[in-house]
Scaffold this active site. Structure first.
Site, short mmCIF file in Angstrom:
data_model
loop_
_atom_site.label_atom_id
_atom_site.label_comp_id
_atom_site.label_asym_id
_atom_site.label_seq_id
_atom_site.Cartn_x
_atom_site.Cartn_y
_atom_site.Cartn_z
N SER A 59 -27.42 24.00 -10.25
CA SER A 59 -26.19 23.31 -10.64
C SER A 59 -26.26 21.80 -10.44
O SER A 59 -26.90 21.32 -9.49
CB SER A 59 -25.01 23.86 -9.83
OG SER A 59 -24.85 25.25 -10.02
N HIS A 95 -18.09 27.20 -7.61
CA HIS A 95 -18.99 28.29 -7.22
C HIS A 95 -18.65 28.86 -5.84
O HIS A 95 -18.70 30.08 -5.64
CB HIS A 95 -20.44 27.81 -7.26
CG HIS A 95 -20.98 27.63 -8.65
ND1 HIS A 95 -21.17 28.69 -9.50
CD2 HIS A 95 -21.35 26.51 -9.33
CE1 HIS A 95 -21.65 28.25 -10.66
NE2 HIS A 95 -21.75 26.92 -10.58
#
Length: 599
Positions: A410, A507
């Site tokens: 990410s 997340h």
């Protein structure tokens, strides 16, 4: 002013209101021979049953009778047969070709403006805000005896008018909708008094429940009925999503408008119900998917741009997966989609994933989620991405049982912005030192005798040059400093009790664990400008997802994988021994054995 013509004619809109453009009517502009309300003027806001009445209306019985006579005097509009036929043609077209159907002007999709001979038309001249109110009132306050189709046609006509406006005109339209068709607070107060009186008087269940229902209805803004009308149209769902995107854009320029804010929040609540998980279809995107869908995947990709069709083919080919949510009301729109790489170990460099000419590996054991994008700004605040990842995990488990690890690679989109703010002296708590002693010594050694006395200035000057990462000596000196500061940013910097970084918040809130920071994980121009090239892995340890999610929502506890990677060691150690001012962390082993590091 809305006025009837003695003979049918094409609708012509002359705009005196700033921001309005000439409206090119479609076949629905022929709608009805509309007769404006006879008698006195009605103002939006108050409701009598399902009828909109003026806020100035008196409550005496004579006034009520006058209103009833006035309303009953309204002629029932006669629909031309071609209007009804066109309506059902549109329904069928949307059913057969949803991707080519738009709730707008024929010229928007390559069609022709209808001619005068298409059918009878009425005259509608919109010259000021009052006429816009009347247009909205016609859409909202339809009567039962008008039949089933007329309300939809009126709503369609209102949509066509809205889509003919520029952004300034739409802002005016939306403010009128949010202000003049909001909750009627006088009606709420009256209904509340009746509710309290009924409660104290001990009325029977039937009477009390009726009073309660009246109070509940009075609390519903009139514009919610407008949303319901639009949602029933072919293409209406896309129209509402686009309308909320307009509201958000206007609020971005002027966020102090309470009526637009209320309108946005109300529409978001409606969309949350309409876009629930039960209404979403998960589909795998492949190179053989419809060209319109592939084109939108390229257009909407927000993390790693797709430069060529060949690059898209590589991302959809062997060793790669792409899944998207679709909604039945927007069947050709990939609402949110995730791209997955199937590999044998947790990836640390996204350029390898994006540029690997032969990405397929035998018996992959790790699924790397390296990009997740949302296509509709109007769905901001509607949770889709968290459901998507969990659904895709289940899908991959069924299709590829060899996959044991589900992890992301990410971006950290706001790390550089945060660090530059701190280097410039902004948002620095009293007594907080940004650099450690050994880091200061390393920077001074790197710069030599000509180094500035201010250690913060040294780091600031090095990072100001965009070529620092190309020098091996400079890069190796900055690596431990920037990795430590990045770990600090992700774990310690908060917005309320949640992670400041939006991707980290997404997340961790979704139940993932922070796994590792990756030096030079994204050396693209975008990666360097956002986070100095650093990327992060978030590991979805399946048995711990729900517990991680609950603790994060409870008090901001962030889950970290154990054994702790060296890129996170300083931050974890500081949190464990630093007292109540530091982050709450939860150490998670991949086998599901959990230890609380700081509560």
């Amino acid at each position: 002013m809305l006025r009837p013509l003695s003979a049918p004619a094409r609708i012509v809109l002359s705009f005196a209101t700033p921001g309005l453009r000439r409206w090119q009517p479609t076949c629905y502009s022929q709608l009805i021979n509309f007769q404006p309300f006879a008698g006195r003027q009605f103002h939006p806001g108050e409701v009598k049953g399902k009828r909109v009445v003026t806020s100035r209306q008196t409550t005496d019985s004579a006034s009520a009778k006058r209103f009833k006579r006035t309303e009953s005097a309204q002629p029932i509009p006669q629909l031309a047969s071609t209007v009804v036929t066109n309506y059902w043609d549109d329904v069928m077209k949307f059913s057969r070709e949803p991707g080519s159907y738009t709730l707008g002007h024929p010229t928007d999709s390559g069609g022709e403006t209808p001619s005068d001979s298409m059918a009878d038309h009425a005259n509608l001249s919109v010259q000021d805000d009052h006429d816009i109110r009347r247009l909205l009132r016609r859409t909202i306050s339809t009567r039962r005896e008008q039949g089933d189709i007329l309300p939809s046609l009126l709503a369609r006509q209102c949509c066509e008018f809205y889509e003919g406006l520029d952004l300034a005109g739409r802002a005016n339209f939306l403010r009128i909708l949010g202000r003049d068709f909001d909750v009627n607070r006088e009606a709420v107060a009256a209904a509340a008094h009746k509710y309290l009186d009924a409660r104290s008087a001990g009325k029977g269940d039937k009477g009390f429940m009726r009073t309660e229902e009246i109070l509940r209805q009075s609390l519903q803004p009139l514009y919610e009925k407008f949303f319901e009308r639009i949602n029933q149209l072919p293409g209406g769902m896309q129209f509402l999503v686009n309308m909320r995107a307009n509201v958000l854009e206007i609020l971005g320029r002027n966020g102090n408008d309470p009526y637009l804010r209320g309108l946005s929040d109300s529409l978001k609540t409606q969309l949350q119900g309409w876009f629930g998980i039960g209404f979403l279809d998960l589909e795998r995107i492949t190179w053989n998917s419809p060209a319109t869908v592939l084109e939108k995947i390229v257009r909407y990709e927000a993390v790693h741009a797709v430069p060529t069709w060949q690059a898209l083919k590589q991302r959809l080919g062997p060793g790669r997966l792409c899944y998207s949510f679709f909604h039945r009301g927007m069947p050709q729109e990939p609402l949110t989609f995730v791209q997955v790489a199937l590999v044998r170990e947790i990836a640390e460099d996204v350029q390898v994933i994006l540029n690997d000419p032969s990405p397929e590996v035998p018996d992959p054991t790790v699924a790397i989620f390296y990009s997740i994008s949302s296509s509709q700004r109007g769905l901001s605040g509607v949770d889709l991405g968290n459901f998507l990842i969990k659904r895709v995990v289940k899908e991959i488990q069924q299709v590829l049982p060899s996959i044991e690890t589900f992890c992301t690679l990410s971006p950290i989109p706001r790390f550089r912005q945060w660090l530059e703010t701190r280097l410039n002296g902004g948002n620095v708590p009293s007594g907080d030192s940004l650099l450690l002693g050994e880091e200061v010594e390393a920077l001074r050694s790197l710069m030599g005798k000509g180094a500035a006395d201010d250690d913060i200035l040294i780091l600031k000057n090095i990072l100001a040059g965009n070529s620092w990462y190309k020098d091996p000596n400079v890069s190796q000196t900055l690596k431990p400093i920037l990795l430590r500061l990045c770990a600090r940013y992700l774990l310690f910097e908060k917005k309320r009790s949640f992670a400041l970084d939006p991707v980290c918040n997404f997340h961790i809130r979704n139940g993932a664990c922070m796994h590792r920071l990756n030096w030079m994980g994204d050396t693209s121009e975008k990666g360097l400008s956002q986070s100095y090239g650093i990327m992060v892995n978030y590991n979805y340890v399946l048995p711990e997802i729900e517990t991680n999610n609950q603790l994060y929502l409870l008090d901001g506890t962030i889950a970290v994988m154990e054994p702790v990677d060296q890129t996170l060691e300083w931050a974890v150690s500081t949190a464990v021994h630093g007292g109540k001012d530091f982050a709450r962390l939860r150490l998670v082993k991949s086998v599901g054995d959990v230890q609380m590091a700081k509560l």
